[in-house]
Design a protein around this motif. Structure first.
Motif, mmCIF file in Angstrom:
data_model
loop_
_atom_site.group_PDB
_atom_site.id
_atom_site.type_symbol
_atom_site.label_atom_id
_atom_site.label_comp_id
_atom_site.label_asym_id
_atom_site.label_seq_id
_atom_site.Cartn_x
_atom_site.Cartn_y
_atom_site.Cartn_z
ATOM 1 N N TRP A 19 43.594 45.600 22.560
ATOM 2 C CA TRP A 19 43.593 45.123 23.958
ATOM 3 C C TRP A 19 42.181 45.052 24.533
ATOM 4 N N LEU A 20 41.249 45.824 23.936
ATOM 5 C CA LEU A 20 39.863 45.881 24.397
ATOM 6 C C LEU A 20 38.926 45.662 23.216
ATOM 7 N N ASP A 21 38.040 44.670 23.365
ATOM 8 C CA ASP A 21 36.988 44.412 22.374
ATOM 9 C C ASP A 21 35.664 44.634 23.097
ATOM 10 N N SER A 22 34.950 45.692 22.728
ATOM 11 C CA SER A 22 33.788 46.103 23.503
ATOM 12 C C SER A 22 32.554 46.258 22.618
ATOM 13 N N HIS A 23 31.424 45.741 23.104
ATOM 14 C CA HIS A 23 30.130 45.948 22.465
ATOM 15 C C HIS A 23 29.265 46.805 23.388
ATOM 16 N N HIS A 24 28.628 47.822 22.807
ATOM 17 C CA HIS A 24 27.849 48.789 23.573
ATOM 18 C C HIS A 24 26.371 48.652 23.243
ATOM 19 N N THR A 25 25.567 48.266 24.225
ATOM 20 C CA THR A 25 24.123 48.226 24.018
ATOM 21 C C THR A 25 23.575 49.634 23.806
ATOM 22 N N ALA A 51 42.283 41.966 27.032
ATOM 23 C CA ALA A 51 43.410 41.053 26.859
ATOM 24 C C ALA A 51 44.215 40.924 28.154
ATOM 25 N N GLY A 52 44.962 39.826 28.259
ATOM 26 C CA GLY A 52 45.796 39.573 29.427
ATOM 27 C C GLY A 52 46.745 40.723 29.720
ATOM 28 N N GLY A 53 46.803 41.128 30.998
ATOM 29 C CA GLY A 53 47.727 42.166 31.435
ATOM 30 C C GLY A 53 47.309 43.576 31.071
ATOM 31 N N MET A 54 46.190 43.742 30.396
ATOM 32 C CA MET A 54 45.757 45.063 29.940
ATOM 33 C C MET A 54 44.553 45.540 30.754
ATOM 34 N N GLY A 55 44.193 46.815 30.558
ATOM 35 C CA GLY A 55 43.039 47.315 31.288
ATOM 36 C C GLY A 55 42.873 48.811 31.175
ATOM 37 N N PHE A 56 41.967 49.319 32.003
ATOM 38 C CA PHE A 56 41.620 50.744 32.004
ATOM 39 C C PHE A 56 42.435 51.437 33.088
ATOM 40 N N GLY A 57 43.299 52.388 32.699
ATOM 41 C CA GLY A 57 44.093 53.137 33.670
ATOM 42 C C GLY A 57 43.210 54.033 34.526
ATOM 43 N N ALA A 58 43.812 54.645 35.547
ATOM 44 C CA ALA A 58 43.064 55.480 36.488
ATOM 45 C C ALA A 58 42.318 56.598 35.758
ATOM 46 N N LEU A 71 32.076 37.638 33.599
ATOM 47 C CA LEU A 71 31.487 36.436 33.014
ATOM 48 C C LEU A 71 32.514 35.324 32.875
ATOM 49 N N SER A 72 33.776 35.714 32.683
ATOM 50 C CA SER A 72 34.889 34.759 32.673
ATOM 51 C C SER A 72 36.161 35.536 32.993
ATOM 52 N N GLY A 73 37.077 34.885 33.708
ATOM 53 C CA GLY A 73 38.311 35.560 34.074
ATOM 54 C C GLY A 73 38.151 36.414 35.321
ATOM 55 N N SER A 74 39.175 37.220 35.620
ATOM 56 C CA SER A 74 39.213 38.020 36.842
ATOM 57 C C SER A 74 39.655 39.442 36.529
ATOM 58 N N LEU A 75 39.143 40.365 37.298
ATOM 59 C CA LEU A 75 39.389 41.781 37.090
ATOM 60 C C LEU A 75 40.009 42.353 38.359
ATOM 61 N N GLU A 76 41.048 43.165 38.214
ATOM 62 C CA GLU A 76 41.705 43.777 39.367
ATOM 63 C C GLU A 76 41.278 45.240 39.470
ATOM 64 N N HIS A 77 40.746 45.600 40.623
ATOM 65 C CA HIS A 77 40.214 46.947 40.859
ATOM 66 C C HIS A 77 41.081 47.699 41.856
ATOM 67 N N SER A 111 47.841 36.424 30.929
ATOM 68 C CA SER A 111 47.768 35.608 29.709
ATOM 69 C C SER A 111 46.353 35.369 29.188
ATOM 70 N N GLU A 112 45.359 35.289 30.069
ATOM 71 C CA GLU A 112 44.005 34.956 29.643
ATOM 72 C C GLU A 112 43.104 36.182 29.613
#
Length: 237
Positions: A19-25, A51-58, A71-77, A111-112
């Motif tokens: 659900w998460l693809d992350s690169h760490h500098t 991924a769509g519908g996924m994210g970081f829980g509290a 950079l693309s898409g929208s994030l819900e905070h 979805s996106e």
């Protein structure tokens, strides 16, 4: 004489959780590199695809300035101080965790994918009341120029950060050339190439490469191709 350090895109830490693809500098979570613990007071640059519908829980934070740049898409905070917002492309969000809060960040779309930069900076003042801010920035204001989107000026056009730090975004045409002048003596700048190719102080950088430059009063930024660039000026200590 300035000091520079280059981090090529393919040397970043990488974690793919499905659900998460992350690169760490810089070192983060299970990625640990003692030579990559940050740049001055800049601690984290994560290039996250959710991924769509996924994210970081509290989850909790304290005494950290956390900046999100979609950079693309929208994030819900959502956070424990009552904020519930959607952050979209051309928005910049900052959260001063202060003496402590909890928050969650989810992909607003079912979805996106959403791709965003998550950036952490150590604060200037500790244990302040938690604070949240986001602003929308006009893309036209960074066409072939460096648009300040984060600054320590509380009443400015940028989002305010509890640190002597300035972030600038640029959408640069091939051939662009400009001298960047350090805002505060002793600060360094970490450049992150979002897209395209640029040359900074004679160093050639490509998409997702990073370069830190310190002990300089100014340096030159040149676009070798059309490019998207983020500059993060922070205190070095």
């Amino acid at each position: 004489m300035s000091n520079t350090i280059i981090h090529k895109a393919d040397t970043r830490g990488h974690a793919n959780h499905g659900w998460l693809d992350s690169h760490h500098t810089f070192s983060f979570a299970r990625y640990y590199n003692p030579e990559r613990m940050g740049f001055g007071l800049l601690r984290v640059i994560n290039d996250d695809i959710v991924a769509g519908g996924m994210g970081f829980g509290a989850h909790p934070h304290d005494n950290m300035e956390i900046i999100s740049i979609p950079l693309s898409g929208s994030l819900e905070h959502q956070d424990s101080t009552g904020n519930r917002e959607v952050i979209r492309t051309n928005d910049v969000q900052i959260m001063s965790a202060g003496f402590g809060l909890t928050h969650s960040e989810y992909n607003h779309s079912k979805s996106e994918e959403v791709n965003f930069l998550q950036i952490w900076v150590f604060p200037k003042l500790k244990d302040i009341p938690p604070r949240y801010e986001q602003k929308t920035f006009k893309p036209d204001d960074r066409q072939n120029k460096l648009q300040v989107v984060v600054s320590p000026e509380k009443d400015g056009e940028a989002v305010w950060i509890n640190q002597d730090a300035w972030f600038s975004l640029g959408t640069l045409k091939s051939g662009f050339s400009e001298e960047y002048k350090i805002h505060k003596l002793g600060n360094g700048v970490y450049a992150f190439v979002i897209d395209g190719e640029v040359e900074i102080d004679g160093n050639k950088l490509s998409k997702r490469d990073g370069l830190g430059i310190s002990e300089a009063e100014s340096f030159r930024v040149e676009a070798s191709t059309d490019a998207e660039l983020l500059l993060m000026e922070v205190p070095m200590k």
